[in-house]
Scaffold this motif. Structure first.
Motif, PDB file in Angstrom:
ATOM      1  N   GLN A  33      -2.188  14.401   0.628  1.00  0.00           N
ATOM      2  CA  GLN A  33      -1.821  13.113   1.214  1.00  0.00           C
ATOM      3  C   GLN A  33      -3.065  12.293   1.523  1.00  0.00           C
ATOM      4  OE1 GLN A  33       1.453  12.128   1.559  1.00  0.00           O
ATOM      5  NE2 GLN A  33       0.575  10.106   1.995  1.00  0.00           N
ATOM      6  N   TRP A  53      -5.783   3.072 -12.153  1.00  0.00           N
ATOM      7  CA  TRP A  53      -4.530   2.776 -11.441  1.00  0.00           C
ATOM      8  C   TRP A  53      -3.822   1.572 -12.062  1.00  0.00           C
ATOM      9  CZ3 TRP A  53      -0.350   3.448  -8.854  1.00  0.00           C
ATOM     10  CH2 TRP A  53       0.345   2.342  -8.355  1.00  0.00           C
ATOM     11  N   LEU A 109      -4.073  10.581  -1.677  1.00  0.00           N
ATOM     12  CA  LEU A 109      -3.130   9.501  -1.996  1.00  0.00           C
ATOM     13  C   LEU A 109      -3.411   8.275  -1.130  1.00  0.00           C
ATOM     14  CD1 LEU A 109       0.168  11.632  -2.180  1.00  0.00           C
ATOM     15  CD2 LEU A 109      -1.172  10.770  -4.103  1.00  0.00           C
ATOM     16  N   ASP A 110      -3.569   8.504   0.176  1.00  0.00           N
ATOM     17  CA  ASP A 110      -3.806   7.383   1.096  1.00  0.00           C
ATOM     18  C   ASP A 110      -5.142   6.706   0.810  1.00  0.00           C
ATOM     19  OD1 ASP A 110      -1.401   7.828   2.394  1.00  0.00           O
ATOM     20  OD2 ASP A 110      -2.296   9.117   3.927  1.00  0.00           O
ATOM     21  N   GLU A 111      -6.163   7.507   0.494  1.00  0.00           N
ATOM     22  CA  GLU A 111      -7.494   6.966   0.248  1.00  0.00           C
ATOM     23  C   GLU A 111      -7.524   6.087  -1.006  1.00  0.00           C
ATOM     24  OE1 GLU A 111     -11.387   5.929   0.535  1.00  0.00           O
ATOM     25  OE2 GLU A 111     -10.087   6.864   2.045  1.00  0.00           O
ATOM     26  N   GLN A 144       0.830  -1.197   0.000  1.00  0.00           N
ATOM     27  CA  GLN A 144       0.000   0.000   0.000  1.00  0.00           C
ATOM     28  C   GLN A 144       0.872   1.257   0.000  1.00  0.00           C
ATOM     29  OE1 GLN A 144      -3.371  -0.196   2.599  1.00  0.00           O
ATOM     30  NE2 GLN A 144      -3.594   2.025   2.749  1.00  0.00           N
ATOM     31  N   GLN A 145       1.969   1.231   0.723  1.00  0.00           N
ATOM     32  CA  GLN A 145       2.870   2.388   0.746  1.00  0.00           C
ATOM     33  C   GLN A 145       3.547   2.588  -0.608  1.00  0.00           C
ATOM     34  OE1 GLN A 145       3.325   4.914   2.955  1.00  0.00           O
ATOM     35  NE2 GLN A 145       1.496   3.931   3.807  1.00  0.00           N
ATOM     36  N   ALA A 150      -4.943   4.576  -2.442  1.00  0.00           N
ATOM     37  CA  ALA A 150      -4.135   3.377  -2.186  1.00  0.00           C
ATOM     38  C   ALA A 150      -4.919   2.366  -1.352  1.00  0.00           C
ATOM     39  CB  ALA A 150      -2.842   3.760  -1.470  1.00  0.00           C
ATOM     40  N   HIS A 151      -5.678   2.871  -0.378  1.00  0.00           N
ATOM     41  CA  HIS A 151      -6.511   1.988   0.448  1.00  0.00           C
ATOM     42  C   HIS A 151      -7.585   1.311  -0.403  1.00  0.00           C
ATOM     43  CE1 HIS A 151      -8.867   0.518   3.836  1.00  0.00           C
ATOM     44  NE2 HIS A 151      -9.942   1.090   3.277  1.00  0.00           N
ATOM     45  N   LYS A 181       2.121   9.619  -5.739  1.00  0.00           N
ATOM     46  CA  LYS A 181       2.714  10.916  -5.423  1.00  0.00           C
ATOM     47  C   LYS A 181       3.667  11.370  -6.518  1.00  0.00           C
ATOM     48  CE  LYS A 181       4.724  13.345  -1.485  1.00  0.00           C
ATOM     49  NZ  LYS A 181       5.204  13.194  -0.085  1.00  0.00           N
ATOM     50  N   VAL A 202       1.141   4.449  -2.703  1.00  0.00           N
ATOM     51  CA  VAL A 202       1.129   5.867  -2.327  1.00  0.00           C
ATOM     52  C   VAL A 202       2.304   6.599  -2.963  1.00  0.00           C
ATOM     53  CG1 VAL A 202       1.418   7.477  -0.399  1.00  0.00           C
ATOM     54  CG2 VAL A 202      -0.110   5.508  -0.161  1.00  0.00           C
ATOM     55  N   GLN A 203       3.490   6.000  -2.894  1.00  0.00           N
ATOM     56  CA  GLN A 203       4.686   6.644  -3.442  1.00  0.00           C
ATOM     57  C   GLN A 203       4.589   6.820  -4.952  1.00  0.00           C
ATOM     58  OE1 GLN A 203       7.041   8.091  -1.594  1.00  0.00           O
ATOM     59  NE2 GLN A 203       5.773   7.443   0.135  1.00  0.00           N
TER      60      GLN A 203
END
Length: 688
Positions: free
Chosen positions: A238, A334, A241-243, A222-223, A245-246, A230, A226-227
């Motif tokens: 942020q 994505w 991005l987090d949402e 997941q990280q 990826a989740h 970004k 995010v990267q």
């Protein structure tokens, strides 16, 4: 550093001393440099412990020969296995980089020019994220593209996920939510059939998405998402991005619920045959398979398809019903972006090397053809043919002498001789005219990498989908080393295998030639005479040419190997599950014996024996010619595995080498192994 310095000295020495100059001093100097470099190569892999006798060869010969390999070629750097034979492929890649960088010439074919254009565009643009994103949004020009970024006002009712994933399959070959492939019919090999069901998910098997033991892997994944987001959308918050990826991970976790619980099940065991109409009735409009295929083929297909795995599509219905269209849209684009991002040059990788790898991935046969025309090595071909004749002759004499293979009846041995006589080396070649015709439709440019990439993906997908209406042809697979082909009774030798000075050079001792080339050829030869090979005759037709007595004797003698290798159920606390174990065992043990005896026969028949024995040794290494033979064989299998390996699908090289040597009495004699040493098996198994 020592190894690199000596290899540099090798290149300098070759430049200073041209073998074609006709001067004895120059020839001798070049030979000495080559022998010194090869000796340093061997010594470097052995490591200091072996050199200073801290590792006993009769205790663990693999560590004796390869003790320093993990330090020189650590798998943890790239999280993938490293091996000596893979080095041959790296040499091919480095040579290909120089070849592809060369200016286009008048003699280059249109296929050659396309390869050079693709390679050139990759070198200049592969890390241009802005270009990648622009091309993606151009290709995926549908309402709502990426909701928050593409259009401020996004209307979910306009979003048709099935149409979008079908479009991306046609234009980029990407399987999103649905996996589609054209495969050989399991029952009728003269026709193709569509296979539809689960796509390949980034984390792979079901357990990586759902088991608690892999929660750390999911967090890292997941990280990574995010990267990447970004990097492409630096202005996004942020929170966004987090949402996203989740959402991506959550959808893939839900999709993974439709994957088999048991990952070892075969494709046939998880597949059922159904019509598209039946599937439409089962899954209704949520997953309209008939419409999906119409969008892909621009036609209504009245065919039966393979659905695999059986529970995936019914689970997909639940995922589509429970997921908002906004989340489906985010996930879909994505997956398309991630496909383009996979072509970006990874950190720490040389751009030229990466771009050759991409060229090789998409144009394997075309690159081989270009390589062959630039690096055709007739001397290597002649040496390989000569070694093959010696290996073949030793085995033929075994088959003729009843005392050597007494477990095989006279009638079966005569048939084996007939099959052996027809067994030949087949040097891989390509029909350049066909390769040019196959690439028709591509128009690549040296300054448009991502446009080129999308064009190539669409081109490959077009050929894949067209196979449904075509009669299956023999797949011309690309191999790394010589490969025995059951259906033709030939040993196919790859072009990339024929690289000078990797295995063999006239300056090296013949012990290295028989320990490498001889061993590899003998292994492949014996595949024609094992439990599978005996079912195919000398013409490659399915025809069991063994009699009952020989089959029974074979089974009894292989029982010894089964008991000997039965202890290898784990290696480094990881399970070993080698489905081809017996095939590998028979080939390893038999090839080691045959190649060694072929070498001894060459020594016996060579004139000027005293001078030859001196030439059969190397500087820097205080080992006899016979000891060098076994060192050469073992070092071909120097390997390092990353910690991420869960299961060893093949018997690890250390176990293969040590166990085969423990059955070889000549090895015991050569290294003066004592009674009770680990590599001096009390009961030695043998077959060939």
């Amino acid at each position: 550093m020592l190894l690199r310095g000596l290899l540099l000295g090798l290149l300098v020495g070759c430049c200073w001393a041209n073998p074609s100059s006709g001067r004895p001093f120059a020839n001798n100097y070049t030979t000495d440099i080559l022998r010194l470099a090869k000796a340093a190569h061997i010594k470097a892999y052995m490591g200091e412990e072996a050199v200073h006798d801290d590792v006993e060869p009769c205790d663990n010969f693999y560590n004796f020969a390869c003790g320093n390999w993990p330090r020189l070629h650590p798998a943890k750097l790239h999280n993938k296995r490293t091996g000596y034979l893979e080095e041959l492929q790296e040499l091919y890649v480095r040579k290909s980089a120089e070849m592809l960088k060369s200016p286009t010439r008048g003699v280059d074919s249109s296929a050659d020019r396309q390869l050079k254009q693709f390679f050139s565009s990759c070198r200049s643009q592969a890390n241009d994220t802005r270009s990648a994103l622009a091309v993606l949004l151009e290709v995926t020009d549908f309402r709502g593209g990426w909701p928050e970024i593409r259009v401020p006002s996004w209307y979910s009712y306009e979003y048709d996920w099935l149409q979008v994933v079908a479009l991306l399959k046609r234009r980029m070959g990407i399987d999103i939510l649905l996996g589609l492939d054209v495969v050989l019919d399991y029952k009728e090999e003269r026709m193709h059939r569509l296979k539809i069901g689960a796509p390949k998910l980034p984390l792979g098997q079901r357990r990586y998405y759902l088991d608690e033991a892999y929660s750390g892997d999911r967090e890292r994944y997941q990280q990574q998402i995010v990267q990447k987001l970004k990097m492409y959308f630096p202005k996004q918050s942020q929170i966004w991005l987090d949402e996203v990826a989740h959402q991506i991970l959550h959808i893939e976790q839900q999709l993974a619920k439709g994957l088999p619980h048991n990952p070892t099940l075969t494709l046939e065991q998880t597949t059922r045959q159904r019509t598209a109409a039946d599937m439409k009735a089962a899954y209704a409009s949520y997953v309209d398979v008939s419409r999906y295929l119409e969008l892909i083929y621009n036609d209504t297909l009245y065919v039966e398809v393979y659905e695999t795995p059986e529970d995936y599509l019914s689970n997909l219905v639940d995922v589509v019903r429970s997921t908002t269209k906004l989340e489906l849209a985010n996930y879909t684009i994505w997956r398309a972006l991630d496909t383009l991002d996979a072509a970006r040059i990874p950190e720490g990788v040389q751009p030229e090397i990466w771009c050759v790898q991409l060229t090789k991935k998409y144009f394997p046969q075309q690159l081989e053809s270009l390589f062959h025309r630039n690096y055709n090595n007739m001397e290597m071909i002649n040496d390989l043919q000569s070694t093959w004749a010696d290996i073949k002759q030793v085995f033929r004499e075994d088959l003729q002498a009843s005392e050597n293979l007494h477990w095989m009846t006279q009638e079966t041995r005569q048939k084996a001789i007939g099959k052996l006589d027809r067994l030949e080396l087949q040097f891989r070649s390509h029909n350049d005219v066909e390769l040019i015709r196959y690439m028709r439709g591509l128009n690549l440019h040296g300054d448009r990498f991502y446009q080129n990439l999308v064009q190539v993906l669409q081109w490959r997908t077009h050929h894949l989908l067209a196979k449904l209406m075509e009669e299956p042809e023999l797949v011309d697979q690309v191999y790394k080393t010589p490969q025995y082909i059951l259906t033709s009774n030939k040993i196919r030798v790859p072009i990339t295998f024929l690289q000078a000075r990797f295995f063999w050079d006239p300056a090296y001792p013949n012990a290295l030639k028989y320990g490498t080339l001889g061993f590899l050829l003998a292994r492949q030869m014996l595949h024609g005479f094992d439990a599978t090979g005996r079912r195919y005759d000398s013409h490659g037709y399915q025809n069991n040419w063994w009699d009952v007595t020989s089959e029974s004797s074979y089974q009894r003698r292989t029982q010894c190997f089964q008991e000997q290798y039965a202890i290898f159920v784990q290696f480094k606390n990881k399970p070993v599950r080698d489905k081809q174990l017996m095939k590998r065992i028979v080939a390893d043990n038999g090839a080691l014996d045959i190649a060694y005896r072929a070498y001894q026969k060459w020594l016996k028949n060579t004139a000027e024996t005293a001078a030859i024995y001196d030439r059969e040794r190397l500087p820097l290494l205080d080992y006899s010619h016979n000891q060098l033979f076994y060192l050469a064989t073992a070092q071909m299998y120097c390997t390092d595995y990353p910690d991420s390996v869960d299961i060893f699908d093949e018997l690890p090289e250390q176990l293969r080498i040590n166990t085969a040597l423990s059955n070889a009495q000549p090895f015991v004699n050569t290294y003066s192994c004592s009674y009770g040493d680990k590599l001096n098996a009390r009961f030695k198994c043998n077959l060939y």
